[in-house]
Scaffold this active site. Structure first.
Site, PDB file in Angstrom:
ATOM      1  N   GLY A 260     -10.087   6.607  -0.889  1.00 58.75           N
ATOM      2  CA  GLY A 260     -10.047   7.506  -2.039  1.00 58.75           C
ATOM      3  C   GLY A 260     -10.260   8.956  -1.655  1.00 58.75           C
ATOM      4  N   GLY A 261      -9.449   9.846  -2.241  1.00 59.58           N
ATOM      5  CA  GLY A 261      -9.522  11.264  -1.911  1.00 59.58           C
ATOM      6  C   GLY A 261     -10.813  11.921  -2.353  1.00 59.58           C
ATOM      7  N   LYS A 262     -11.249  11.651  -3.584  1.00 59.95           N
ATOM      8  CA  LYS A 262     -12.509  12.233  -4.041  1.00 59.95           C
ATOM      9  C   LYS A 262     -13.661  11.737  -3.178  1.00 59.95           C
ATOM     10  CE  LYS A 262     -12.158  11.025  -8.425  1.00 59.95           C
ATOM     11  NZ  LYS A 262     -10.752  10.555  -8.506  1.00 59.95           N
TER      12      LYS A 262
ATOM     13  N   THR B  76      -5.426   3.404  -3.287  1.00 58.55           N
ATOM     14  CA  THR B  76      -6.594   4.133  -3.766  1.00 58.55           C
ATOM     15  C   THR B  76      -6.293   5.619  -3.969  1.00 58.55           C
ATOM     16  OG1 THR B  76      -7.340   4.395  -1.469  1.00 58.55           O
ATOM     17  CG2 THR B  76      -8.244   2.551  -2.708  1.00 58.55           C
TER      18      THR B  76
ATOM     19  N   ASP C 299      -0.001   5.106   1.332  1.00 56.03           N
ATOM     20  CA  ASP C 299      -0.110   6.005   2.491  1.00 56.03           C
ATOM     21  C   ASP C 299      -0.164   5.225   3.792  1.00 56.03           C
ATOM     22  OD1 ASP C 299      -0.271   8.532   1.046  1.00 56.03           O
ATOM     23  OD2 ASP C 299      -2.163   7.739   0.287  1.00 56.03           O
TER      24      ASP C 299
ATOM     25  N   ASP D 226       0.870  -1.164   0.000  1.00 52.43           N
ATOM     26  CA  ASP D 226       0.000   0.000   0.000  1.00 52.43           C
ATOM     27  C   ASP D 226       0.917   1.227   0.000  1.00 52.43           C
ATOM     28  OD1 ASP D 226      -2.316   1.651   0.401  1.00 52.43           O
ATOM     29  OD2 ASP D 226      -1.864   1.702   2.535  1.00 52.43           O
TER      30      ASP D 226
ATOM     31  N   ASP E 281      -1.509  -0.974   6.238  1.00 50.49           N
ATOM     32  CA  ASP E 281      -1.463  -0.332   7.556  1.00 50.49           C
ATOM     33  C   ASP E 281      -2.844  -0.152   8.161  1.00 50.49           C
ATOM     34  OD1 ASP E 281      -2.113   1.812   5.631  1.00 50.49           O
ATOM     35  OD2 ASP E 281      -1.939   3.122   7.380  1.00 50.49           O
TER      36      ASP E 281
END
Length: 270
Positions: free
Chosen positions: A50-52, A125, A9, A7, A184
């Site tokens: 996901g950021g969006k 993501t 972040d 992954d 994480d």
């Protein structure tokens, strides 16, 4: 062929608190949006993949009206896409500034895996430019070039859905039983398990208290020997891997050799 799929972040670097959160808030300020996420609020937002998708959690009718946003769903999606593009630019600038260090052991283990002929990949993501910036930070340009990157909207459903891992495994032609995912968060772990992969967890800033039943190994970090010495603490070792003061590639190979851990008898994994 064995494979190591990270992954991004929280695994390659602890980027959520010192990278993504300030980038979101700077974006909200630039666009005149009436919101700033506190650390406590963002600890809840990180559970949304996901950021969006995190931005869209703002879009209650009251918020849309207060911010003067369009009510039309397609136009609103376009606004969110603009916010997210700018947020990614701000975030990658933070990463390239070098203020956020790589997490202990991630580069050391990737170097060992590359030397042993393992396939290397990242499955995240987050937006692809953001992922590549963190990958280069953590691994350096030469080693980063050895990684396949699967990120952002390459799949529709985000973690905890298994789609990003299933897509990576299928695209790389891997046997799922020969792949160990490094995560994480519980959502990431569930995505890896759902794709039939073994999962080792290195807990991060917002995830230390999450439930990782189902993981093959849970540690505070991979750790590093001197001179960067960082000692790992084992939190859960259902397969009896017994890593030393820092996790080695041999420990992850042992995870694959042992097969999946026994399922937790008291709960579901979803």
């Amino acid at each position: 062929m064995s494979a190591l799929v990270y992954d991004c972040d929280g695994v390659l670097a602890d980027t959520e608190r010192h990278g993504h959160l300030p980038a979101f808030n700077a974006t909200f300020e630039e666009f005149g949006l009436p919101v700033r996420w506190s650390d406590a609020e963002y600890a809840r937002k990180v559970k949304v993949g996901g950021g969006k998708e995190r931005m869209k959690t703002l879009l209650t009718p009251d918020f849309v009206a207060a911010a003067g946003l369009p009510a039309d769903p397609a136009a609103l999606d376009g606004e969110v896409a603009r916010w997210h593009r700018r947020k990614t630019e701000i975030y990658t600038g933070i990463i390239r500034g070098g203020a956020i260090p790589a997490r202990p052991g991630v580069r050391r283990i990737a170097e060992a895996a590359a030397a042993a002929g393992w396939t290397l990949a990242v499955a995240s993501t987050s937006a692809e430019p953001a992922v590549r910036s963190v990958l280069e930070l953590a691994m350096g340009p030469e080693l980063a070039s050895r990684f396949a990157v699967f990120a952002g909207d390459v799949v529709r459903r985000k973690k905890p859905a298994p789609d990003i891992y299933a897509y990576a495994v299928r695209t790389l032609g891997l046997d799922p039983s020969a792949v160990v995912a490094i995560e994480d968060s519980r959502n990431g772990m569930l995505a890896a398990l759902g794709a039939g992969l073994a999962c080792a967890v290195t807990t991060s800033a917002y995830t230390g208290e999450e439930d990782f039943a189902g993981a093959s190994l849970v540690v505070t970090s991979f750790g590093d020997p001197p001179p960067r010495e960082t000692v790992t603490r084992v939190l859960h070792d259902p397969l009896g891997v017994h890593p030393g003061p820092w996790v080695e590639l041999a420990d992850l190979a042992a995870v694959l050799s042992a097969g999946p851990p026994p399922p937790p008898p008291w709960q579901e994994l979803t």
